[in-house]
Design a protein around this motif. Structure first.
Motif, PDB file in Angstrom:
ATOM      1  N   LEU A 129       0.807  -1.212   0.000  1.00 24.98           N
ATOM      2  CA  LEU A 129       0.000   0.000   0.000  1.00 24.98           C
ATOM      3  C   LEU A 129       0.849   1.274   0.000  1.00 24.98           C
ATOM      4  O   LEU A 129       0.313   2.380   0.104  1.00 24.98           O
ATOM      5  N   GLY A 130       2.171   1.105  -0.114  1.00 27.40           N
ATOM      6  CA  GLY A 130       3.049   2.259  -0.239  1.00 27.40           C
ATOM      7  C   GLY A 130       3.240   3.062   1.024  1.00 27.40           C
ATOM      8  O   GLY A 130       3.585   4.248   0.972  1.00 27.40           O
ATOM      9  N   ILE A 131       3.064   2.431   2.179  1.00 25.06           N
ATOM     10  CA  ILE A 131       3.228   3.165   3.442  1.00 25.06           C
ATOM     11  C   ILE A 131       4.189   2.434   4.387  1.00 25.06           C
ATOM     12  O   ILE A 131       4.089   2.579   5.617  1.00 25.06           O
ATOM     13  N   SER A 132       5.112   1.654   3.833  1.00 23.15           N
ATOM     14  CA  SER A 132       6.068   0.952   4.691  1.00 23.15           C
ATOM     15  C   SER A 132       6.945   1.932   5.471  1.00 23.15           C
ATOM     16  O   SER A 132       7.438   1.604   6.549  1.00 23.15           O
ATOM     17  N   ASP A 133       7.124   3.146   4.924  1.00 23.38           N
ATOM     18  CA  ASP A 133       7.925   4.146   5.632  1.00 23.38           C
ATOM     19  C   ASP A 133       7.151   4.793   6.774  1.00 23.38           C
ATOM     20  O   ASP A 133       7.701   5.609   7.518  1.00 23.38           O
ATOM     21  N   LYS A 134       5.867   4.424   6.933  1.00 17.69           N
ATOM     22  CA  LYS A 134       5.031   5.004   7.986  1.00 17.69           C
ATOM     23  C   LYS A 134       4.804   4.043   9.154  1.00 17.69           C
ATOM     24  O   LYS A 134       4.037   4.360  10.068  1.00 17.69           O
ATOM     25  N   LEU A 135       5.459   2.892   9.134  1.00 15.47           N
ATOM     26  CA  LEU A 135       5.255   1.913  10.209  1.00 15.47           C
ATOM     27  C   LEU A 135       5.459   2.521  11.588  1.00 15.47           C
ATOM     28  O   LEU A 135       4.699   2.254  12.523  1.00 15.47           O
ATOM     29  N   SER A 136       6.487   3.350  11.725  1.00 15.26           N
ATOM     30  CA  SER A 136       6.817   3.929  13.027  1.00 15.26           C
ATOM     31  C   SER A 136       6.346   5.375  13.163  1.00 15.26           C
ATOM     32  O   SER A 136       6.691   6.046  14.137  1.00 15.26           O
ATOM     33  N   ALA A 137       5.558   5.843  12.193  1.00 16.10           N
ATOM     34  CA  ALA A 137       5.040   7.210  12.251  1.00 16.10           C
ATOM     35  C   ALA A 137       3.751   7.239  13.056  1.00 16.10           C
ATOM     36  O   ALA A 137       2.920   6.336  12.961  1.00 16.10           O
ATOM     37  N   LYS A 138       3.576   8.284  13.851  1.00 15.22           N
ATOM     38  CA  LYS A 138       2.335   8.426  14.607  1.00 15.22           C
ATOM     39  C   LYS A 138       1.202   8.757  13.640  1.00 15.22           C
ATOM     40  O   LYS A 138       1.337   9.586  12.751  1.00 15.22           O
ATOM     41  N   VAL A 139       0.091   8.083  13.832  1.00 17.27           N
ATOM     42  CA  VAL A 139      -1.039   8.205  12.919  1.00 17.27           C
ATOM     43  C   VAL A 139      -1.535   9.651  12.838  1.00 17.27           C
ATOM     44  O   VAL A 139      -1.942  10.123  11.775  1.00 17.27           O
ATOM     45  N   GLY A 140      -1.480  10.357  13.940  1.00 14.12           N
ATOM     46  CA  GLY A 140      -1.956  11.736  13.962  1.00 14.12           C
ATOM     47  C   GLY A 140      -1.191  12.656  13.034  1.00 14.12           C
ATOM     48  O   GLY A 140      -1.667  13.757  12.711  1.00 14.12           O
ATOM     49  N   ARG A 141      -0.024  12.235  12.582  1.00 11.55           N
ATOM     50  CA  ARG A 141       0.789  13.046  11.682  1.00 11.55           C
ATOM     51  C   ARG A 141       0.715  12.561  10.234  1.00 11.55           C
ATOM     52  O   ARG A 141       1.426  13.047   9.372  1.00 11.55           O
ATOM     53  N   MET A 142      -0.156  11.602   9.971  1.00 10.17           N
ATOM     54  CA  MET A 142      -0.300  11.049   8.626  1.00 10.17           C
ATOM     55  C   MET A 142      -1.498  11.687   7.922  1.00 10.17           C
ATOM     56  O   MET A 142      -2.422  12.183   8.568  1.00 10.17           O
ATOM     57  N   SER A 143      -1.477  11.668   6.595  1.00  9.15           N
ATOM     58  CA  SER A 143      -2.611  12.180   5.829  1.00  9.15           C
ATOM     59  C   SER A 143      -3.801  11.247   6.004  1.00  9.15           C
ATOM     60  O   SER A 143      -3.657  10.084   6.411  1.00  9.15           O
ATOM     61  N   PHE A 144      -4.999  11.744   5.659  1.00  7.63           N
ATOM     62  CA  PHE A 144      -6.189  10.913   5.816  1.00  7.63           C
ATOM     63  C   PHE A 144      -6.129   9.692   4.901  1.00  7.63           C
ATOM     64  O   PHE A 144      -6.535   8.596   5.284  1.00  7.63           O
ATOM     65  N   GLY A 145      -5.609   9.876   3.686  1.00  7.85           N
ATOM     66  CA  GLY A 145      -5.478   8.745   2.776  1.00  7.85           C
ATOM     67  C   GLY A 145      -4.562   7.676   3.319  1.00  7.85           C
ATOM     68  O   GLY A 145      -4.832   6.471   3.195  1.00  7.85           O
ATOM     69  N   GLN A 146      -3.460   8.087   3.955  1.00  4.21           N
ATOM     70  CA  GLN A 146      -2.551   7.122   4.578  1.00  4.21           C
ATOM     71  C   GLN A 146      -3.235   6.433   5.747  1.00  4.21           C
ATOM     72  O   GLN A 146      -3.095   5.219   5.943  1.00  4.21           O
ATOM     73  N   GLN A 147      -3.996   7.194   6.510  1.00  6.35           N
ATOM     74  CA  GLN A 147      -4.723   6.608   7.634  1.00  6.35           C
ATOM     75  C   GLN A 147      -5.759   5.592   7.153  1.00  6.35           C
ATOM     76  O   GLN A 147      -5.975   4.565   7.800  1.00  6.35           O
ATOM     77  N   GLN A 148      -6.403   5.868   6.011  1.00  6.17           N
ATOM     78  CA  GLN A 148      -7.371   4.913   5.471  1.00  6.17           C
ATOM     79  C   GLN A 148      -6.709   3.566   5.189  1.00  6.17           C
ATOM     80  O   GLN A 148      -7.294   2.505   5.445  1.00  6.17           O
ATOM     81  N   ARG A 149      -5.492   3.606   4.685  1.00  6.56           N
ATOM     82  CA  ARG A 149      -4.786   2.365   4.374  1.00  6.56           C
ATOM     83  C   ARG A 149      -4.416   1.607   5.651  1.00  6.56           C
ATOM     84  O   ARG A 149      -4.519   0.376   5.711  1.00  6.56           O
ATOM     85  N   VAL A 150      -4.015   2.342   6.681  1.00  9.91           N
ATOM     86  CA  VAL A 150      -3.723   1.712   7.968  1.00  9.91           C
ATOM     87  C   VAL A 150      -4.991   1.062   8.536  1.00  9.91           C
ATOM     88  O   VAL A 150      -4.971  -0.069   9.031  1.00  9.91           O
ATOM     89  N   ALA A 151      -6.111   1.787   8.437  1.00  6.92           N
ATOM     90  CA  ALA A 151      -7.376   1.271   8.969  1.00  6.92           C
ATOM     91  C   ALA A 151      -7.813   0.011   8.227  1.00  6.92           C
ATOM     92  O   ALA A 151      -8.369  -0.916   8.823  1.00  6.92           O
ATOM     93  N   MET A 152      -7.574  -0.042   6.921  1.00  7.97           N
ATOM     94  CA  MET A 152      -7.903  -1.243   6.163  1.00  7.97           C
ATOM     95  C   MET A 152      -7.079  -2.436   6.642  1.00  7.97           C
ATOM     96  O   MET A 152      -7.607  -3.535   6.846  1.00  7.97           O
ATOM     97  N   ILE A 153      -5.786  -2.223   6.820  1.00 11.05           N
ATOM     98  CA  ILE A 153      -4.936  -3.312   7.314  1.00 11.05           C
ATOM     99  C   ILE A 153      -5.433  -3.785   8.669  1.00 11.05           C
ATOM    100  O   ILE A 153      -5.539  -4.986   8.923  1.00 11.05           O
ATOM    101  N   ARG A 154      -5.769  -2.840   9.537  1.00 12.83           N
ATOM    102  CA  ARG A 154      -6.273  -3.218  10.867  1.00 12.83           C
ATOM    103  C   ARG A 154      -7.543  -4.053  10.770  1.00 12.83           C
ATOM    104  O   ARG A 154      -7.745  -5.004  11.535  1.00 12.83           O
ATOM    105  N   ALA A 155      -8.415  -3.737   9.807  1.00 15.22           N
ATOM    106  CA  ALA A 155      -9.661  -4.492   9.663  1.00 15.22           C
ATOM    107  C   ALA A 155      -9.427  -5.930   9.224  1.00 15.22           C
ATOM    108  O   ALA A 155     -10.280  -6.796   9.446  1.00 15.22           O
ATOM    109  N   LEU A 156      -8.273  -6.192   8.609  1.00 14.92           N
ATOM    110  CA  LEU A 156      -8.007  -7.520   8.057  1.00 14.92           C
ATOM    111  C   LEU A 156      -7.243  -8.444   8.994  1.00 14.92           C
ATOM    112  O   LEU A 156      -7.094  -9.628   8.685  1.00 14.92           O
TER     113      LEU A 156
END
Length: 214
Positions: A129-156
């Motif tokens: 999903l192109g966000i491997s560089d965000k693994l250690s980034a705090k979600v509050g500092r990510m864009s909404f689109g990046q957060q959507q991808r994190v939320a999808m992974i969490r749902a799975l």
């Protein structure tokens, strides 16, 4: 769980509406495991309300919702907890991530409940999903689109019979939308699960078995 059935379900807020035109409300309708559904809705027609009914957060409706042959009104809190942990996963429209935690920590918290996926599998999804560089980034500092991808992974990262996906790609470009849809469907097929996608506009381009208008 093999089937979710709605028997003449109608939100109480719509009880006095005489001009309601819906494929869902006030109908006999079943969602079957292993099938893919799209529910399209205009704003204010109850899309998030529908999701809240299925996941057990609200019950202000007429009619019945059955999981297989059990009326969900009979469920107690512990029943809903077990169901959300092992049978129905939900990607919320508002995402419900913890902004003070990292992207990986948001996923790991849920995965720790069932140990469903390994860290390597989770990291592979981040990479796809192109966000491997965000693994250690705090979600509050990510864009909404990046957060959507994190939320999808969490749902799975849990076992599920049904995956309920509420407005999943509002802030994604077509490429990321396609990747997210592919990952979602690969996992759903792996588990033999049903998928219900809701949308008020742009939606994943997938081979839906049925398209319903709310």
């Amino acid at each position: 769980m093999d089937k979710i059935t709605l028997h003449s379900v109608l939100p109480q807020v719509f009880a006095q509406c005489s001009d309601l035109h819906s494929d869902v409300w006030k109908h006999e309708l079943s969602f079957e495991k292993g099938r893919l559904y799209l529910i399209e809705a205009d704003s204010g027609q109850g899309k998030s309300t529908f999701c809240s009914y299925v996941i057990g957060y609200r019950n202000d409706y007429e009619g019945q919702i059955l999981f297989d042959h059990t009326d969900t009104r009979s469920y107690r809190v512990k029943d809903w907890v077990g169901l959300r942990q092992s049978h129905v996963s939900h990607l919320f429209q508002e995402l419900r991530l913890f902004p003070e935690l990292t992207a990986y920590e948001n996923v790991a918290i849920k995965n720790s409940l069932t140990a469903w996926k390994t860290r390597q599998q989770i990291e592979e999804w981040f990479a796809q999903l192109g966000i491997s560089d965000k693994l250690s980034a705090k979600v509050g500092r990510m864009s909404f689109g990046q957060q959507q991808r994190v939320a999808m992974i969490r749902a799975l990262v849990q076992p599920f019979d049904f995956l309920l996906v509420d407005e999943p790609i509002s802030h994604l470009d077509d490429s990321n939308s396609e990747i997210m849809g592919r990952i979602m469907m690969e996992e759903a097929r792996r588990q033999g699960a049903g998928v219900i996608v809701t949308s008020i506009g742009k939606h994943m381009q997938l081979p839906y078995d049925a398209v319903l208008h709310l």
